[in-house]
Design an enzyme around this catalytic site. Structure first.
Site, PDB file in Angstrom:
ATOM      1  N   ILE A  25      41.631  38.740  49.162  1.00  0.00           N
ATOM      2  CA  ILE A  25      40.502  37.862  49.484  1.00  0.00           C
ATOM      3  C   ILE A  25      40.379  36.761  48.441  1.00  0.00           C
ATOM      4  CG2 ILE A  25      37.997  37.763  49.771  1.00  0.00           C
ATOM      5  CD1 ILE A  25      38.121  40.631  50.853  1.00  0.00           C
TER       6      ILE A  25
ATOM      7  N   SER B  41      31.051  46.963  49.370  1.00  0.00           N
ATOM      8  CA  SER B  41      31.997  47.490  50.348  1.00  0.00           C
ATOM      9  C   SER B  41      31.280  48.277  51.430  1.00  0.00           C
ATOM     10  CB  SER B  41      33.009  48.404  49.651  1.00  0.00           C
ATOM     11  OG  SER B  41      33.821  49.078  50.591  1.00  0.00           O
TER      12      SER B  41
ATOM     13  N   TYR C  87      35.846  55.307  45.124  1.00  0.00           N
ATOM     14  CA  TYR C  87      35.711  53.853  45.215  1.00  0.00           C
ATOM     15  C   TYR C  87      34.379  53.472  45.837  1.00  0.00           C
ATOM     16  CZ  TYR C  87      36.147  49.275  47.415  1.00  0.00           C
ATOM     17  OH  TYR C  87      35.906  47.994  47.859  1.00  0.00           O
TER      18      TYR C  87
ATOM     19  N   VAL D  58      38.859  43.934  56.360  1.00  0.00           N
ATOM     20  CA  VAL D  58      39.384  42.573  56.310  1.00  0.00           C
ATOM     21  C   VAL D  58      40.901  42.598  56.491  1.00  0.00           C
ATOM     22  CG1 VAL D  58      39.392  40.419  55.008  1.00  0.00           C
ATOM     23  CG2 VAL D  58      37.548  42.080  54.651  1.00  0.00           C
TER      24      VAL D  58
ATOM     25  N   LYS E 217      49.377  44.961  48.613  1.00  0.00           N
ATOM     26  CA  LYS E 217      48.358  46.008  48.544  1.00  0.00           C
ATOM     27  C   LYS E 217      48.884  47.421  48.795  1.00  0.00           C
ATOM     28  CE  LYS E 217      44.312  45.178  50.391  1.00  0.00           C
ATOM     29  NZ  LYS E 217      43.422  45.388  49.230  1.00  0.00           N
TER      30      LYS E 217
ATOM     31  N   PHE F  23      46.499  57.428  64.024  1.00  0.00           N
ATOM     32  CA  PHE F  23      46.107  58.791  63.717  1.00  0.00           C
ATOM     33  C   PHE F  23      45.390  59.416  64.904  1.00  0.00           C
ATOM     34  CE2 PHE F  23      45.643  57.415  59.045  1.00  0.00           C
ATOM     35  CZ  PHE F  23      46.976  57.713  58.800  1.00  0.00           C
TER      36      PHE F  23
ATOM     37  N   SER G 180      42.571  61.658  66.523  1.00  0.00           N
ATOM     38  CA  SER G 180      41.175  61.846  66.142  1.00  0.00           C
ATOM     39  C   SER G 180      40.983  63.221  65.496  1.00  0.00           C
ATOM     40  CB  SER G 180      40.270  61.717  67.370  1.00  0.00           C
ATOM     41  OG  SER G 180      38.941  62.040  67.039  1.00  0.00           O
TER      42      SER G 180
END
Length: 326
Positions: free
Chosen positions: A11, A112, A141, A174, A182, A205, A207
């Protein structure tokens, strides 16, 4: 001059490209290392590049800053070093807040959507201790970002000095150019494009919830240009302060995303489901959707890019080009 922490990252480098077009002088605090992050800045080198460990020295020189945009953080949702995450995501943020308060400089920082945890408490960006304390982030995080939001709420509730403008943005999912460094945290759009470009199916993935079918997990996916538009809006409107969601306001399923990537690549839909990794069990957000009322009420009238249009732009204008960087 504007200081952008994390300005060589995803970003941050997109914001810097927009500021470069405005001919704004920018100091970037970041580490380029050996991951190719320098390519994020190749077309628009900053006026200065300093390491994150030099921020205190830099600010101690009393630079003539118009604003600080604090995007730098340890952002891996699987991070486990709590001391390092706290120092990087909370302590440094507090230092920047205090400096901006003393020097009368606006501070815009990255929060976030991971602060919302499993979403059971909703996605309302109400800014008061009672509302914030209801949130239960699922990982270190998200907890660190939530801890700083709570600290800011305490500062604002007190009579202590604060920056003349402050704004925290709760980024949702994003995607867009310059995210290529990343690793495991790269967007699902990029991962699915790489699978399809290699002739493989787009894998999703299964569920892990009985009430959701495979592929029905949904997130609020937002094109990076829309994020930059919000950051520029805040820089242009110094009277706007607060904690704000930043998504499109519309959740879209992972199946929708995979179909959009297939269409952008001009191939038939081909999706396969795989088991969810154990490391994500219990930490996976199956649904996110930003309530955008507060940022809209603050005057942000930008029209968000649809998932299909954003994916098409990303694939055709960047990922399929010989130079995919902005």
């Amino acid at each position: 001059m504007i200081l952008v922490t994390g300005g060589a990252g995803f970003i941050g480098s997109n914001l810097h490209a927009a500021l470069h077009e405005r001919m704004v002088e920018v100091t970037i605090a970041d580490r380029l290392r050996e991951t190719g992050k320098w390519r994020n800045l190749r077309k628009h080198p900053p006026a200065r590049l300093i390491g994150p460990d030099r921020i205190a020295d830099y600010l101690g020189s009393d630079p003539p800053l118009q604003a600080i945009v604090h995007l730098g953080a340890i952002s891996e949702t699987t991070a486990t070093d709590g001391d390092l995450v706290w120092h990087s995501n909370v302590t440094l943020s507090q230092h920047l807040w205090h400096w901006c308060a003393v020097h009368n400089v606006p501070l815009i920082y990255a929060s976030s959507a991971s602060t919302y945890g499993d979403g059971s408490a909703g996605f309302d960006d109400a800014f008061d201790h009672a509302a914030l304390r209801r949130l239960r982030p699922l990982n270190l995080y998200g907890w660190s970002k939530h801890a700083f939001d709570l600290w800011v709420a305490g500062e604002c509730a007190s009579s202590r000095p604060r920056p003349p403008q402050w704004a925290g943005l709760k980024f949702f999912n994003v995607y867009g150019p310059n995210e290529y460094h990343k690793g495991a945290m790269i967007s699902v759009v990029k991962v699915k494009h790489d699978e399809i470009a290699a002739g493989r199916p787009a894998t999703l993935f299964r569920s892990d919830r009985p009430d959701l079918t495979d592929g029905a997990q949904a997130r609020d996916f937002i094109w990076v240009d829309d994020v930059v538009a919000a950051l520029l809006f805040l820089l242009d409107h110094p009277g706007v302060s607060g904690l704000f969601n930043l998504g499109t306001g519309t959740a879209r399923s992972y199946a929708d995303l995979a179909r959009a990537v297939c269409a952008a690549n001009g191939v038939p839909e081909r999706i396969e489901f795989v088991p969810m990794p154990e490391r994500l069990a219990g930490q996976y957000q199956s649904f996110t959707q930003a309530n955008m009322d507060r940022l809209r009420d603050a005057g942000f009238e930008h029209r968000f890019t649809t998932l299909e249009d954003g994916v098409t732009r990303y694939v055709t204008e960047f990922l399929k080009q010989s130079d995919p960087y902005r």
